[in-house]
Write an enzyme that holds these catalytic residues in place. Structure first.
Site, PDB file in Angstrom:
ATOM      1  N   CYS A  41       0.837  -1.213   0.000  1.00  0.00           N
ATOM      2  CA  CYS A  41       0.000   0.000   0.000  1.00  0.00           C
ATOM      3  C   CYS A  41       0.864   1.253   0.000  1.00  0.00           C
ATOM      4  O   CYS A  41       1.381   1.651   1.044  1.00  0.00           O
ATOM      5  CB  CYS A  41      -0.904  -0.040   1.225  1.00  0.00           C
ATOM      6  SG  CYS A  41      -1.874   1.447   1.455  1.00  0.00           S
ATOM      7  N   CYS A  83      -0.362   4.140   2.187  1.00  0.00           N
ATOM      8  CA  CYS A  83      -0.088   3.969   3.622  1.00  0.00           C
ATOM      9  C   CYS A  83       1.389   4.251   3.925  1.00  0.00           C
ATOM     10  O   CYS A  83       1.708   4.844   4.950  1.00  0.00           O
ATOM     11  CB  CYS A  83      -0.379   2.537   4.073  1.00  0.00           C
ATOM     12  SG  CYS A  83      -1.912   1.840   3.504  1.00  0.00           S
ATOM     13  N   ASP A  84       2.292   3.800   3.059  1.00  0.00           N
ATOM     14  CA  ASP A  84       3.706   3.721   3.453  1.00  0.00           C
ATOM     15  C   ASP A  84       4.678   4.593   2.659  1.00  0.00           C
ATOM     16  O   ASP A  84       5.866   4.642   2.997  1.00  0.00           O
ATOM     17  CB  ASP A  84       4.175   2.249   3.355  1.00  0.00           C
ATOM     18  CG  ASP A  84       3.422   1.356   4.328  1.00  0.00           C
ATOM     19  OD1 ASP A  84       2.992   1.865   5.378  1.00  0.00           O
ATOM     20  OD2 ASP A  84       3.245   0.163   4.039  1.00  0.00           O
TER      21      ASP A  84
END
Ligand code: NAP
Length: 307
Positions: free
Chosen positions: A135, A138-139
């Protein structure tokens, strides 16, 4: 047989939000999942959930669950093995690891989510959360001025490569064929982005690193030649596997396996609603899954009123 008004299948952010909304409306509902919390529990840091910057995935998943519990939501720690519809009610076959049981429900909110497809290569599982990510939203922020690889050639891989190119120093986009599956406009944007280097006709064989990702070993599919490229992170974007097998005989499913439903969650099967990553949608995020959970309770409430 136990009975309920709404069976919520899946205890991720969509299912738990549905449980909170149902409890507040005093609708009889039960959340069924082997372990509630959802995919988000795997995320290291979640920096895009509004009002909770930098919260860990574990904390966020736990907060969803404890909020639902606080409101009085009921949980069944079981897997759902089958769902069938008999006239105006659904029958769910449950399995708790030891024995089968059955639940009768007037409606179902199906929020079972998706699994990220894995590469199944050495190093992938061991380094997940330590440089291997599924993701970019997200990261990506962890890779400021670093070097990353994105694996895949679909819309997700190219969108992630493009997003990462604004943060990382270098992005290697590694794809197994010589043409992309992704839409032409994103392919065009990516091909004009200077710090994205495309490595075509190439597959990853192994992700290397002791405590965290240090490199990826690649193989050129034409020549068979192998090489190792140093990277700080590997983003795997080789597709999703929606968990819809147990409802595919009840509701219309699209060619990628997602339940066809809009924001209302209404599916082709009366009384069955779809929430979160499992339904057809453009942007699969915790915030959009949570919104689906609320919308599905609203739709289910209208349905129950008219039964
Ligand atoms: P996808 O379209 O299924 O693409 C997966 C990619 O991964 C393909 O390029 C595939 O290669 C590659 N791949 C699969 N298994 C692999 C393996 N074992 N090793 C190496 N490469 C592998 O998945 P997606 O990109 O996640 O998209 C899923 C759906 O969501 C699509 O319908 C997509 O259009 C949609 N989506 C839309 C947007 C948007 O902005 N509109 C954004 C994201 C996703 P091959 O090409 O060789 O099969």
């Amino acid at each position: 047989m136990k009975q309920t008004d709404i069976a919520i299948v899946g205890g991720g952010s969509a299912g738990l939000t549905a449980a909170i909304y149902a409890a507040r409306e005093q609708i009889d509902a039960v959340v069924i999942d082997e372990f509630a919390g959802g995919q988000i529990l795997q995320a290291d840091i979640v920096d895009n959930y509004p009002a909770l910057p930098g919260i860990s995935g574990g904390e966020l998943g736990e907060a969803f669950r404890s909020h639902a519990e606080e409101k009085g939501a009921e949980f069944l720690e079981c897997a759902v093995a089958a769902i069938d519809k008999n006239r105006d009610h659904f029958e769910l076959k449950l399995f708790d690891g030891m024995q089968e049981s059955f639940l009768q429900a007037k409606s179902v909110i199906y929020a079972a989510g998706c699994q990220h497809r894995h590469l199944n290569i050495p190093g992938e599982e061991r380094l997940t959360g330590h440089g291997v990510s599924y993701c970019a939203s997200c990261d990506a922020a962890f890779y400021q001025d670093k070097t990353v690889a994105v694996i895949g050639g679909g819309d997700t891989a190219l969108s992630e490569a493009w997003m990462l190119s604004r943060i990382a120093k270098t992005v290697y986009l590694i794809h197994r064929r010589d043409t992309f599956r992704a839409a032409a406009d994103i392919v065009e944007s990516v091909s004009h982005t200077k710090n994205i280097q495309m490595i075509m006709h190439t597959v990853p064989l192994e992700i290397l690193g002791e405590q965290s990702v240090q490199a990826v070993r690649l193989q050129d599919k034409t020549t068979g030649e192998q090489r190792t490229v140093s990277v700080d992170g590997v983003f795997v974007a080789v597709g999703m596997l929606p968990d819809t097998n147990i409802i595919s005989h009840l509701a219309n499913i699209d060619e990628n396996g997602y339940v066809i439903a809009d924001e209302t969650g209404i599916t082709s099967c009366a009384g069955l609603f779809a929430a979160g990553d499992v339904r057809t949608k453009q942007f699969r995020q915790v915030v959009t899954a949570a919104a689906d959970g609320a919308n599905c309770v609203n739709s289910a409430e209208c349905y129950l009123r008219n039964l």
